[in-house]
Design an enzyme around this catalytic site. Sequence first.
Site, PDB file in Angstrom:
ATOM      1  N   CYS A   2      11.384  -5.408 -17.031  1.00  0.00           N
ATOM      2  CA  CYS A   2      12.561  -5.904 -16.235  1.00  0.00           C
ATOM      3  C   CYS A   2      13.449  -6.906 -17.347  1.00  0.00           C
ATOM      4  O   CYS A   2      12.793  -7.689 -18.160  1.00  0.00           O
ATOM      5  CB  CYS A   2      12.317  -6.897 -15.204  1.00  0.00           C
ATOM      6  SG  CYS A   2      11.193  -6.174 -14.057  1.00  0.00           S
ATOM      7  N   ARG A  27      13.968  -1.939 -23.215  1.00  0.00           N
ATOM      8  CA  ARG A  27      12.582  -2.537 -22.675  1.00  0.00           C
ATOM      9  C   ARG A  27      12.174  -1.569 -21.575  1.00  0.00           C
ATOM     10  O   ARG A  27      10.906  -1.733 -21.318  1.00  0.00           O
ATOM     11  CB  ARG A  27      12.852  -3.838 -22.097  1.00  0.00           C
ATOM     12  CG  ARG A  27      13.338  -5.021 -23.043  1.00  0.00           C
ATOM     13  CD  ARG A  27      13.868  -6.052 -22.610  1.00  0.00           C
ATOM     14  NE  ARG A  27      13.136  -6.992 -21.576  1.00  0.00           N
ATOM     15  CZ  ARG A  27      12.389  -7.992 -22.067  1.00  0.00           C
ATOM     16  NH1 ARG A  27      12.590  -8.477 -23.177  1.00  0.00           N
ATOM     17  NH2 ARG A  27      11.421  -8.551 -21.387  1.00  0.00           N
ATOM     18  N   TRP A  75      12.196  -2.981 -13.434  1.00  0.00           N
ATOM     19  CA  TRP A  75      11.105  -2.059 -13.691  1.00  0.00           C
ATOM     20  C   TRP A  75      10.269  -2.232 -12.450  1.00  0.00           C
ATOM     21  O   TRP A  75       9.472  -3.244 -12.674  1.00  0.00           O
ATOM     22  CB  TRP A  75      10.450  -2.203 -15.087  1.00  0.00           C
ATOM     23  CG  TRP A  75       9.415  -1.182 -15.523  1.00  0.00           C
ATOM     24  CD1 TRP A  75       9.716  -0.112 -16.333  1.00  0.00           C
ATOM     25  CD2 TRP A  75       7.860  -1.463 -15.409  1.00  0.00           C
ATOM     26  NE1 TRP A  75       8.389   0.524 -16.571  1.00  0.00           N
ATOM     27  CE2 TRP A  75       7.427  -0.347 -16.199  1.00  0.00           C
ATOM     28  CE3 TRP A  75       7.119  -2.379 -14.923  1.00  0.00           C
ATOM     29  CZ2 TRP A  75       5.954  -0.285 -16.161  1.00  0.00           C
ATOM     30  CZ3 TRP A  75       5.807  -2.295 -15.093  1.00  0.00           C
ATOM     31  CH2 TRP A  75       5.190  -1.150 -15.673  1.00  0.00           C
ATOM     32  N   ASN A  99      12.021 -11.905 -13.097  1.00  0.00           N
ATOM     33  CA  ASN A  99      11.138 -10.978 -14.023  1.00  0.00           C
ATOM     34  C   ASN A  99       9.494 -11.433 -13.725  1.00  0.00           C
ATOM     35  O   ASN A  99       9.466 -12.704 -13.599  1.00  0.00           O
ATOM     36  CB  ASN A  99      11.394 -11.165 -15.598  1.00  0.00           C
ATOM     37  CG  ASN A  99      12.408 -10.314 -16.176  1.00  0.00           C
ATOM     38  OD1 ASN A  99      13.158  -9.659 -15.115  1.00  0.00           O
ATOM     39  ND2 ASN A  99      12.877 -10.400 -17.374  1.00  0.00           N
ATOM     40  N   GLY A 100       8.643 -10.932 -13.690  1.00  0.00           N
ATOM     41  CA  GLY A 100       7.160 -11.226 -13.347  1.00  0.00           C
ATOM     42  C   GLY A 100       6.813 -10.733 -12.042  1.00  0.00           C
ATOM     43  O   GLY A 100       7.397  -9.940 -11.399  1.00  0.00           O
ATOM     44  N   GLU A 477      -3.541   6.522 -32.566  1.00  0.00           N
ATOM     45  CA  GLU A 477      -2.431   6.032 -32.643  1.00  0.00           C
ATOM     46  C   GLU A 477      -1.575   7.220 -32.591  1.00  0.00           C
ATOM     47  O   GLU A 477      -0.405   7.494 -31.854  1.00  0.00           O
ATOM     48  CB  GLU A 477      -1.770   5.145 -33.878  1.00  0.00           C
ATOM     49  CG  GLU A 477      -0.404   5.016 -33.855  1.00  0.00           C
ATOM     50  CD  GLU A 477       0.148   4.247 -32.690  1.00  0.00           C
ATOM     51  OE1 GLU A 477      -0.689   3.634 -32.003  1.00  0.00           O
ATOM     52  OE2 GLU A 477       1.459   3.902 -32.719  1.00  0.00           O
ATOM     53  N   LYS A 481       0.888   8.106 -29.403  1.00  0.00           N
ATOM     54  CA  LYS A 481       2.392   8.519 -29.615  1.00  0.00           C
ATOM     55  C   LYS A 481       2.926   9.783 -28.983  1.00  0.00           C
ATOM     56  O   LYS A 481       3.936   9.811 -28.354  1.00  0.00           O
ATOM     57  CB  LYS A 481       2.758   8.888 -31.133  1.00  0.00           C
ATOM     58  CG  LYS A 481       3.044   7.584 -31.938  1.00  0.00           C
ATOM     59  CD  LYS A 481       4.168   6.767 -31.926  1.00  0.00           C
ATOM     60  CE  LYS A 481       3.959   5.749 -30.644  1.00  0.00           C
ATOM     61  NZ  LYS A 481       3.616   4.292 -31.024  1.00  0.00           N
ATOM     62  N   GLU A 484       2.850   9.178 -25.039  1.00  0.00           N
ATOM     63  CA  GLU A 484       4.216   8.410 -24.434  1.00  0.00           C
ATOM     64  C   GLU A 484       5.527   9.001 -24.662  1.00  0.00           C
ATOM     65  O   GLU A 484       6.255   8.852 -23.791  1.00  0.00           O
ATOM     66  CB  GLU A 484       4.086   6.930 -24.998  1.00  0.00           C
ATOM     67  CG  GLU A 484       4.206   6.536 -26.278  1.00  0.00           C
ATOM     68  CD  GLU A 484       4.110   5.243 -26.746  1.00  0.00           C
ATOM     69  OE1 GLU A 484       4.145   5.081 -28.009  1.00  0.00           O
ATOM     70  OE2 GLU A 484       4.325   4.536 -25.810  1.00  0.00           O
ATOM     71  N   HIS A 500     -20.834  15.847 -29.464  1.00  0.00           N
ATOM     72  CA  HIS A 500     -21.287  15.156 -28.154  1.00  0.00           C
ATOM     73  C   HIS A 500     -20.569  15.246 -27.032  1.00  0.00           C
ATOM     74  O   HIS A 500     -20.863  14.598 -26.069  1.00  0.00           O
ATOM     75  CB  HIS A 500     -21.536  13.540 -28.756  1.00  0.00           C
ATOM     76  CG  HIS A 500     -22.399  13.266 -29.817  1.00  0.00           C
ATOM     77  ND1 HIS A 500     -23.609  13.611 -29.670  1.00  0.00           N
ATOM     78  CD2 HIS A 500     -21.949  12.871 -31.178  1.00  0.00           C
ATOM     79  CE1 HIS A 500     -24.041  13.491 -31.044  1.00  0.00           C
ATOM     80  NE2 HIS A 500     -23.154  13.176 -31.836  1.00  0.00           N
ATOM     81  N   LYS A 599       9.139  -1.602 -23.043  1.00  0.00           N
ATOM     82  CA  LYS A 599       8.975  -2.082 -24.614  1.00  0.00           C
ATOM     83  C   LYS A 599       8.065  -3.255 -24.646  1.00  0.00           C
ATOM     84  O   LYS A 599       7.193  -3.729 -25.413  1.00  0.00           O
ATOM     85  CB  LYS A 599      10.246  -2.067 -25.098  1.00  0.00           C
ATOM     86  CG  LYS A 599      10.371  -2.523 -26.557  1.00  0.00           C
ATOM     87  CD  LYS A 599      10.030  -1.550 -27.493  1.00  0.00           C
ATOM     88  CE  LYS A 599       9.653  -1.979 -28.824  1.00  0.00           C
ATOM     89  NZ  LYS A 599       8.748  -0.790 -29.556  1.00  0.00           N
TER      90      LYS A 599
HETATM   91  C1  AGP Z   1       3.427   1.302 -28.354  1.00  0.00           C
HETATM   92  O1  AGP Z   1       4.242   2.554 -28.769  1.00  0.00           O
HETATM   93  C2  AGP Z   1       3.370   1.114 -26.985  1.00  0.00           C
HETATM   94  N1  AGP Z   1       4.725   1.209 -26.644  1.00  0.00           N
HETATM   95  C3  AGP Z   1       2.612   0.056 -26.471  1.00  0.00           C
HETATM   96  O2  AGP Z   1       1.376   0.748 -26.492  1.00  0.00           O
HETATM   97  C4  AGP Z   1       2.569  -1.332 -27.120  1.00  0.00           C
HETATM   98  O3  AGP Z   1       2.213  -1.532 -28.393  1.00  0.00           O
HETATM   99  C5  AGP Z   1       1.724  -2.419 -26.249  1.00  0.00           C
HETATM  100  O4  AGP Z   1       2.401  -2.377 -24.897  1.00  0.00           O
HETATM  101  C6  AGP Z   1       1.683  -3.732 -26.804  1.00  0.00           C
HETATM  102  O5  AGP Z   1       2.952  -4.457 -27.074  1.00  0.00           O
HETATM  103  P1  AGP Z   1       3.113  -5.421 -28.010  1.00  0.00           P
HETATM  104  O6  AGP Z   1       2.554  -4.876 -29.425  1.00  0.00           O
HETATM  105  O7  AGP Z   1       4.562  -5.907 -27.958  1.00  0.00           O
HETATM  106  O8  AGP Z   1       2.052  -6.448 -27.712  1.00  0.00           O
END
Ligand code: AGP
Length: 604
Positions: A2, A27, A75, A99-100, A477, A481, A484, A500, A599
């Site tokens: 949000c 975000r 959100w 927000n929250g 990672e 990527k 997501e 395994h 974000k």
């Molecule tokens: C990264 O591509 C993601 N969007 C997500 O995993 C992100 O790294 C995670 O939410 C942590 O966020 P931060 O680094 O702002 O703490």
Amino acid sequence: MCGIVGAVAQRDVADILLEGLKRLEYRGYDSAGVAVIDSRGELRRLRRLGKVQSLADAVHASPTPGGIGIAHTRWATHGEPSEANAHPHMSGDIAVVHNGIIENHETLRDQLKAQGYVFTSQTDTEVIAHLVERELKSADSLLAAVMAARTQLHGAYGMVVIDRQQPDRMIVARSGSPLVIGFGIGEHFIASDQLALLPVTRKFAFLEEGDVAEITRQSVSVFDKNNEAVVREPQESTVEHDAGDKGEFRHYMLKEIYEQPQAIANTLEGRLFNGQLNLEALGDLSDIEQVQIIACGTSYHAGMTARYWIEELAGVACNIEIASEFRYRKSVVRPNSLLVTISQSGETADTLAALRLAKELGFARSLTICNVPGSSLVRESDMALMTRAGAEIGVASTKAFTTQLVGLMLLTVALGRGRGLSTDKEKQIADALTHLPGLIEKALGMNSAIQQLAENFAEKHHALFLGRGDQYPIAMEGALKLKEISYIHAEAYAAGELKHGPLALIDSEMPIVVVAPHNDLVEKLKSNIEEVRARGGELIVFADEAADIRPEANMQVMDVPHCDDIVAPILYTLPLQLLSYHVAVIKGTDVDQPRNLAKSVTVE
Ligand code: AGP
């Protein structure tokens, strides 16, 4: 997640609010809304499901003049994404954005319903609107009503309240969700992120946990959690990036991938010159016997990579844990332990909660490796190493990750000096870092070849990513990527773990991406590659020429520029970012704002 924008000014604020919301789009959100008290004293609210642009179109079709207003991108947490659940929420003359998460919203909802309040949404936020409306009946000001309401709220909030009867003030409150006040001349603003307000001011004051503030055109009065008046000094923003500008690039993500040579050079500025590392900012770490890293998502992968470095190069014991796990389990803290949080945003709720818990657990001190100056993690940690990547708008973290790795390499050296790390090794690290921006630039030259490779990949439904040693977190990672932004199911394995279990998944429909720098583990990795080939898997290997891995049937080999082992995890991240990006573009997904993601994850 949000986003909040609010303004009280002598001019019409609707366009300022909408521009602010656009700047917060990165975000992640599902609906947006705005409420303005117009010149005739009417409280006018407009909400739309979907993009901020459809809200802006609605506002422009039905102009909303007025000098005070609040706006929000939602959100969904409580209640589906819908116009009825979008903020602002109203009760009588009161309008609220929040927000929250209000954890006791059900109890409050039942109480308020029994008192005759009618709910029109499924959100937890609507209880705040009714609560403030109820408190205002017995309070002598809107400020007092919000102060009384917040004592009944459990959970996290950043909120802004306006009242049609008092069109000269906004009341804002922070507990767990960040808020920043923007200072103009004869006007003031509020937002959940300073990026939203950069077109109207560069002067900001960050609210602290528990603060409430009354904001008018001419004044800002802040009160702490005990309702005592306090001063939160405004500071000039150092954020340079104009978030609204994608330049020549089709997506922010691609722009941010290409910014990495400069971003890494910025991380190193003043910390590496003439081949010497200057790590004064990290202070004396000679008393530290153990490092505990806490992070989420991509930042967690940076921490996992650093664990290999800190134990191997610095000779210091290192643990790493996901913040959402750490915060809810009982952990044992050894004496002289350093807590390291890693975060792009500095506002991730789980990481922040873990830091707060760690303070109670008796860590010697805390360090955050973070990209956002003034963020909660920076303000609440004992030390901060800023990554200086510049604002990252794409939800998928790219330059924030590689600059975190650079920051963690600096931390490794600071920890290793005087113990595990020889001066020769330190020199090798300094040389490798010196050449890193140039090498990254070279790796970007793989873009067209990776774009072609992505053509076949885009039809797949699953993928495996393999790496060994400090490349295992890079494989993780790469898989994150791909998941997501392209929505292709991807998993990463330490290559030695294949036999395994996951080997059972291998067939001609399963692409397997391998990261293969020329390091001590490459011969072992070659055996793992053969295990996959023998079972008909389709391999894509990103390899150093010196690793001597040649293309074969069902195996494409993509040459990655030769680099020192030490920085290989940083370099090999690049082709994986580009691969995910091109696959997502071919699939036509929303690359910069993938579905369901945010974000800055400011709720649990
Ligand atoms: C990264 O591509 C993601 N969007 C997500 O995993 C992100 O790294 C995670 O939410 C942590 O966020 P931060 O680094 O702002 O703490």
